[in-house]
Design a protein around this motif. Sequence first.
Motif, short mmCIF file in Angstrom:
data_model
loop_
_atom_site.label_atom_id
_atom_site.label_comp_id
_atom_site.label_asym_id
_atom_site.label_seq_id
_atom_site.Cartn_x
_atom_site.Cartn_y
_atom_site.Cartn_z
N PHE A 224 12.48 4.30 -4.88
CA PHE A 224 11.80 5.12 -5.88
C PHE A 224 10.45 5.59 -5.36
N ALA A 225 9.70 4.68 -4.73
CA ALA A 225 8.38 5.04 -4.20
C ALA A 225 8.51 6.02 -3.04
N ALA A 226 9.51 5.82 -2.19
CA ALA A 226 9.70 6.74 -1.06
C ALA A 226 10.00 8.15 -1.55
N PHE A 227 10.79 8.27 -2.61
CA PHE A 227 11.15 9.60 -3.13
C PHE A 227 9.93 10.33 -3.68
N GLN A 228 8.94 9.59 -4.18
CA GLN A 228 7.76 10.23 -4.75
C GLN A 228 6.87 10.86 -3.68
N ALA A 229 7.15 10.64 -2.40
CA ALA A 229 6.32 11.20 -1.34
C ALA A 229 6.34 12.72 -1.38
N THR A 230 7.54 13.31 -1.43
CA THR A 230 7.65 14.78 -1.48
C THR A 230 8.62 15.25 -2.56
N ARG A 231 9.20 14.30 -3.32
CA ARG A 231 10.20 14.61 -4.35
C ARG A 231 11.42 15.32 -3.76
N ALA B 262 -4.07 1.12 8.45
CA ALA B 262 -3.51 2.44 8.76
C ALA B 262 -3.05 3.13 7.48
N VAL B 263 -2.36 2.38 6.61
CA VAL B 263 -1.92 2.96 5.35
C VAL B 263 -3.10 3.22 4.43
N PHE B 264 -4.09 2.30 4.45
CA PHE B 264 -5.31 2.51 3.66
C PHE B 264 -6.03 3.78 4.09
N LEU B 265 -6.05 4.05 5.39
CA LEU B 265 -6.66 5.28 5.90
C LEU B 265 -5.92 6.50 5.35
N GLY B 266 -4.58 6.43 5.34
CA GLY B 266 -3.82 7.53 4.76
C GLY B 266 -4.10 7.71 3.28
N LEU C 245 0.83 -1.20 0.00
CA LEU C 245 0.00 0.00 0.00
C LEU C 245 0.87 1.26 0.00
N SER C 246 1.96 1.22 0.73
CA SER C 246 2.86 2.37 0.76
C SER C 246 3.47 2.63 -0.61
N ILE D 275 6.92 13.71 8.65
CA ILE D 275 7.46 12.59 7.87
C ILE D 275 6.32 11.96 7.09
N PRO D 276 6.45 11.77 5.78
CA PRO D 276 5.36 11.20 4.97
C PRO D 276 5.03 9.77 5.38
N LEU D 277 3.75 9.43 5.30
CA LEU D 277 3.29 8.09 5.64
C LEU D 277 3.93 7.03 4.76
N VAL D 278 4.13 7.35 3.48
CA VAL D 278 4.75 6.39 2.55
C VAL D 278 6.12 5.97 3.06
N VAL D 279 6.89 6.94 3.47
CA VAL D 279 8.25 6.66 3.95
C VAL D 279 8.21 5.82 5.22
N VAL D 280 7.31 6.15 6.12
CA VAL D 280 7.21 5.42 7.38
C VAL D 280 6.77 3.98 7.13
#
Length: 689
Positions: free
Chosen positions: A399-406, A328-332, A43-44, A202-207
Motif C-alpha cells: 500500500f505504501a509503495a503504491f502511494q509513491a506515484t499512484r 538516506a531515506v531521511f534525506l529523501g 521511514l519509507s 524509481i521512487p525512493l519509497v519503493v527502493v
Amino acid sequence: MIDAFLIALQTILTGTHLLYLSGGVLLGLAIGIFPGLGGIAGLSLLLPFLFGMEPVSALAMLIGLVAVIPTSDTFTSVLMGIPGSSGSQATVLDGFPMAKKGQAARALSAAFSASLFGGLFGALVLTLFVLIARPVILAFGSAELFMLTLLGLSMVGVLAGNSLVKGLSACGIGLLFGSIGGAPATGEYRMSFDNNYLMDGIPLVVVGLGIFAIPEIIDLLRQNRPIAEASKLGSGWVEGVTDLVRNKWLAIRCAVIGCIVGALPGLGGSVVDWIAYGHAVQTSKDKSEFGKGDVRGVIAPESSNNAKEGGGLIPTLLFGIPGSGSMAVFLGGMVLIGLEPGPAMVSTDLDITYTIVWSLAMANVIGAGACLILSKWVAKLTTIPYALMAPFMIMVICFAAFQATRDLGDLMALLGIGLLGILMKRFGWPRPAFLIGFVLAGGMETYLYQAVQFDGWGFLLKPGVIIIGIMTAVSIYFATRHASNSDTNNESDDTNGADDFDNADGSATKNFESNEKDKLVQASAKTQYSIRPQVVFATAVCLTFAYGLYDSLQQSFLGGVFTAGLSALMLILSGTVLYKLVTHKPDDPVNFDNEIVAGYKGDQSVASLMHYIYWLVGLILGCFVLGYLISISLFFIAFLVLKARTSFIKTASLTMSAVLFLSVLSHVMVLDLPRGLLQDLVQLPWPIG
C-alpha cells in the motif's frame, strides 16, 4: 544565531509540533516492534503520507520515527532473539540469553536507559558540531560538495561489506539505478526502455521497502516457527537502570563511538553495534559471561546505536550526505517536504537545524518512556507465529509503495527491487551501500555538472578538492589493506570468535579439533552448491553495468558522462567479483565471502526462497487484474489457510480486519487504492471500486 535559537525553542514547545513528534514516535514504536521492518522500511512507509504536510510538522514526524526505532527494535532482539533492524544485531547476543534466564525486564530496562542516554548524547554532539563547524561548512561550494560525496561513497563501499570489491560494486549498482530517468544537465532519458514509469526514475519509497523490508520478511517466513514460547518479563526494571549507572563510563565511550561512526558515511547502523560490543568485550576484565547474558553486552550496543542517529545527522543535514541507510531515506524525506540539506542548514535555515536537534532529544525521552510503559503488552506479541503477522506487513508495504506515484508500476518495481534485495542479502552484497548510492546519485551528478559549468575541469585543482581527494585516496588505501588482512585471517577469526564466548570450560577448542575434518568436507560441499547461483548473480550485475555503458554512449556528453564513467569503472570491479567466483576452487577455504549461500538443501522444515516470491508475484498480478483490495483479501485468505493453517473463523476475522483498516485509512487520508482491469471494465461499489 540567537534569533534562530529562540525560534527553534518556540517551535518545539508548540502543541502542534509535540503532537506530530509524538505521532512519529508511536509510528516508530509500531515499526520497531515488528521484526523485519526496521528504520529504513519505517521511514519509507512514512514518506508517502508527507505529501502536502506543513514542513515543520512533517519534519517532527520524521525525527520522531528516526529517534525511536533504535529503541523500539530492542523488543524483538531481547524477547524474540531476532534483530529488529541491522543496528540491533549485537543486542541479541546477551539480551536474548538474559530473557531466557527470566531477566527480560532487566535487559529491556538497561537497553531503554542506555538508548535514552545515547540519544541525548548524540543530540548534544550535534548541537556543538553545528556551532563549531559553521564557518567551514559555509565555505563549501559545488566542487567541494562533489568531492565530499565521492569520499562518502568510497567509505560506503569499503566499510559496508566484508569484500572491498563487493562493497564498491553494490554502491555502483545503487548509483546506476539512481541515474535511471532524466539526466539533470540535459533532461535526456537514460535506461528507461521507453517506459513511462521509468522516465521519472524509481521512487525512493519503493527502493527502501524493496531492498530492506521484503528480504527480511521472507527470511523470517522461511524459518516457519513461532517467534517465542513465553511472554513473561520477570522483575528487574530498577536493576536495569542501576546497571547503566554502574557502567556509565562504558556507556559514554560507546556513545562517543556511535557519534563518530554515525558521522562517517557508510558505517551507520549496520556495524556500530558490533564495534561497540567488541569494545565492551575487549575492555572488560571478566569476559566469561559475554554471549551468555551479560548486561554490559546490552548497554554497549544500545548506547552507541542511538547516539549514532545524532552523528548520522551531521553529514546528512550539513553536507547532504547520508551517514546510514535510514539517514538516506531521511534525506529523501527532507527533500520531499521542501527542505534542502547542505550549507543552508547553518545559514538561512539554522532555526530548522536547531529544531531537528532538540526534537531528536525530546523524541528519545518520549520513546524511552513509551517503551517502558508498553513492554508488558509487547511481550505478548512474541507468542504470535510470524506467519500471522507477515500478511499484515506485506499489505502495508504494498500500500505504501503504491502511494509513491499512484501507478501499478510501483508494485512491479517493488517486486523487482525486493528480488534484488533478497539476492544481495543472500550473496553478501551490502544493501546499505546500494541504498546510499541510489540516494546520492542525483546530487552527485548535479554537483559534478555545476562544478564543471562554473570552473571547468580546473575545479580538480582547488585546495579543498585536493584535500578531500587525498582523504578519499587514504581511505581507500587503508580499507584495501584491511580487506586483504581480513581475507588472510578470516578462518582464524571465526574460530577465535567461538573461543571468546565458549572457551570457559575448554569445550569449544575440543569440539573444533575433533570435528575439523568434518567441517572441511561440509564447507567444500556447501561451496560447490552455492557458488553457481553467485556466479549467475555476479554475471547479471556485470551485464547491467555493460548496458549502462552502452546506454550512456547513446546520450550527449553532459547527459552520459556520469553514467559512462560509473559503468566503466564498476564493470571492472564487478568483473573482479565474477572472476574470483569463477576461479574459486571447491576445496579452498571460503574466505572471499562470509555469506556463502547455504541453500537449506537438507532442511525440510524451511520453505524454499522462491516459494514466497511466488506468493508476492501472485499478489501483484492479482492487483493488475482484480485491484488491490480484492487481491489482498484473497491473499490473506489463501496465506492464512495454507501457510498459517488458521481456522475459517480466524481467517475471516483477520481478513475483514485488514480490509476495514485499508478502507478506513484510504478514505480518511484521501489515498487511492490500486485499480485493476476489473475496476476499469465494471462499475463496482466502494471500497472495491
